[in-house]
Motif scaffolding. Structure first.
Motif, PDB file in Angstrom:
ATOM      1  N   UNK A  82       0.858  -1.197   0.000  1.00 43.85           N
ATOM      2  CA  UNK A  82       0.000   0.000   0.000  1.00 43.85           C
ATOM      3  C   UNK A  82       0.884   1.233   0.000  1.00 43.85           C
ATOM      4  N   UNK A  83       0.506   2.236  -0.784  1.00 42.15           N
ATOM      5  CA  UNK A  83       1.257   3.502  -0.721  1.00 42.15           C
ATOM      6  C   UNK A  83       0.348   4.647  -0.267  1.00 42.15           C
ATOM      7  N   UNK A  90       3.507   5.249   9.195  1.00 42.46           N
ATOM      8  CA  UNK A  90       3.227   3.810   9.116  1.00 42.46           C
ATOM      9  C   UNK A  90       3.414   3.300   7.687  1.00 42.46           C
ATOM     10  N   UNK A  91       2.908   4.075   6.733  1.00 45.19           N
ATOM     11  CA  UNK A  91       3.033   3.684   5.331  1.00 45.19           C
ATOM     12  C   UNK A  91       4.495   3.551   4.919  1.00 45.19           C
ATOM     13  N   UNK A  96       8.958   1.065   2.403  1.00 48.96           N
ATOM     14  CA  UNK A  96      10.417   0.922   2.279  1.00 48.96           C
ATOM     15  C   UNK A  96      10.854  -0.530   2.447  1.00 48.96           C
ATOM     16  N   UNK A  97      10.210  -1.219   3.376  1.00 48.08           N
ATOM     17  CA  UNK A  97      10.562  -2.628   3.588  1.00 48.08           C
ATOM     18  C   UNK A  97      10.260  -3.424   2.310  1.00 48.08           C
ATOM     19  N   UNK A 111       2.704  -0.785  -6.316  1.00 46.21           N
ATOM     20  CA  UNK A 111       2.010  -0.143  -5.212  1.00 46.21           C
ATOM     21  C   UNK A 111       0.498  -0.213  -5.468  1.00 46.21           C
ATOM     22  N   UNK A 112      -0.255  -0.273  -4.370  1.00 45.21           N
ATOM     23  CA  UNK A 112      -1.714  -0.392  -4.473  1.00 45.21           C
ATOM     24  C   UNK A 112      -2.350   0.635  -3.542  1.00 45.21           C
ATOM     25  N   UNK A 113      -3.283   1.397  -4.073  1.00 50.21           N
ATOM     26  CA  UNK A 113      -4.048   2.327  -3.243  1.00 50.21           C
ATOM     27  C   UNK A 113      -4.843   1.511  -2.204  1.00 50.21           C
TER      28      UNK A 113
END
Ligand code: KG4
Ligand code: ZN
Length: 333
Positions: A82-83, A90-91, A96-97, A111-113
């Protein structure tokens, strides 16, 4: 083909460190590590505390998830995360991980909304869900009626002009000391209560599909402040009546949108969709109107990473994206 591709997904937008692994349509792992115990004493999520907890836990949760699927890191074919929207601190931890993993094994990164994740969640258990459909997305931060004409074409028909539905549960619960998070706490307290005992408003807005919940919350707190000690109102009646007002409000605009557009498929998602009264009323509406309904199970309605995996997979399939197009080495080199 994506049938045998192994997709690793991360979801850290709020207070759940969630990691899932999806292979084709088989969900191999769906780990959700909640921080409820940490935030409970504050009565809500503390952003700085949440991001620290994600940072402390994510590595162990990742290894535990790989182990329980009996996989090596090199077995992963695609990494997704999630981005947003969500708590930035938290994001960033999950993003980054996830990106570091993708980079280190030179695999595609998507990435997914977060809301698209909720929207795609019914696919985890039911691959027959196809556009066009109308969906009701109800979380702690958003309340949205979305018309999905085709995958990727998301028309926002209605939204809240103040509090989100989940926020309405959470804020009242905090005010009453019912517990955190507020939605499940109010649902539990309301069990066996009379949903029609207390008259609460079903707020309307200028725009026919928009929502407003702050007036309802004020009406409920005013009711409590002015309560006559001789009134025979139980906690259960109060909670059930408040829940009913939120569910009725959610349904009335959604029903209007479905009827006016004439779609034959409906769905829902987000934490509030775990609510049993809302699910019951959505199902009754579908049954009475001969509509196909796709609701994720309660566990897949609240935040999880399986929805991120399935949304990433669906995005690749429906847009015919080649995995190499989203490979980090090719983008960044
Ligand atoms: O989607 P979600 O897990 O996280 C966000 O994206 O915000 O939704 C969290 C929200 C919270 O407001 C929580 O109180 C609510 O979903 N919720 C519920 C229930 N379970 C979670 N609301 C009503 N009834 C429930 N059973
Ligand atoms: Zn959510």
């Amino acid at each position: 083909m994506l049938d045998d591709k192994i997709i690793l997904g991360f979801e850290t937008s709020c207070d759940e460190t969630a990691i899932a692994i999806l292979k084709g349509d088989e969900l191999l792992v769906n780990t959700i590590s909640s921080q409820v115990d940490i935030h409970e004493k504050f009565g809500g999520v503390v952003p700085e505390v949440a991001s620290r907890a994600h940072a402390e836990m994510i590595r162990n949760i990742f290894h535990a998830s790989l182990n329980s699927a009996n996989l090596q890191i090199s077995d992963i074919d695609i990494v997704s995360t999630t981005d947003g929207p969500g708590l930035v601190g938290s994001l960033v931890v999950g993003y980054n991980f996830a990106k570091s993993i993708a980079w280190s094994i030179d695999k595609p990164f998507l990435t997914v909304d977060h809301m698209v994740g909720h929207l795609a969640a019914p696919l985890i258990e039911n691959r027959t869900m196809k556009p066009p459909f109308m969906t009701l997305l109800v979380t702690g931060g958003h309340t949205q009626i979305v018309l999905v004409e085709e995958w990727g074409n998301y028309q926002l028909l209605g939204t809240t002009i103040d509090d989100a539905a989940g926020e309405a549960f959470d804020k009242l619960s905090r005010f009453c000391g019912f517990g955190f998070p507020g939605g499940p706490a109010i649902q539990k307290i309301g069990e066996g209560g009379d949903p029609n005992k207390i008259e609460l408003p079903r707020p309307k807005t200028k725009h026919k599909y928009n929502y407003s919940f702050s007036g309802l919350k004020t009406a409920a707190t005013n009711f409590l402040n002015n309560l006559d000690p001789n009134d025979k109102v139980t906690k259960a009646d109060f909670a059930a009546s408040y829940q009913e007002a939120i569910v009725d409000s959610l349904l009335s605009n959604f029903v209007k949108a479905v009827n006016e557009t004439g779609v034959k498929n409906i769905s829902g998602g987000g934490g509030v969709m775990a609510n049993s009264r809302l699910r019951e009323k959505m199902n009754i509406f579908a049954e009475n109107n001969d509509l196909n309904i796709y609701l994720p199970t309660p566990k897949l309605s609240t935040d999880n990473a399986a929805m991120i995996c399935v949304a990433a997979q669906n995005n690749l399939i429906t847009n015919d994206i080649k995995a190499d197009d989203v490979r980090l080495s090719s983008i960044i080199a």
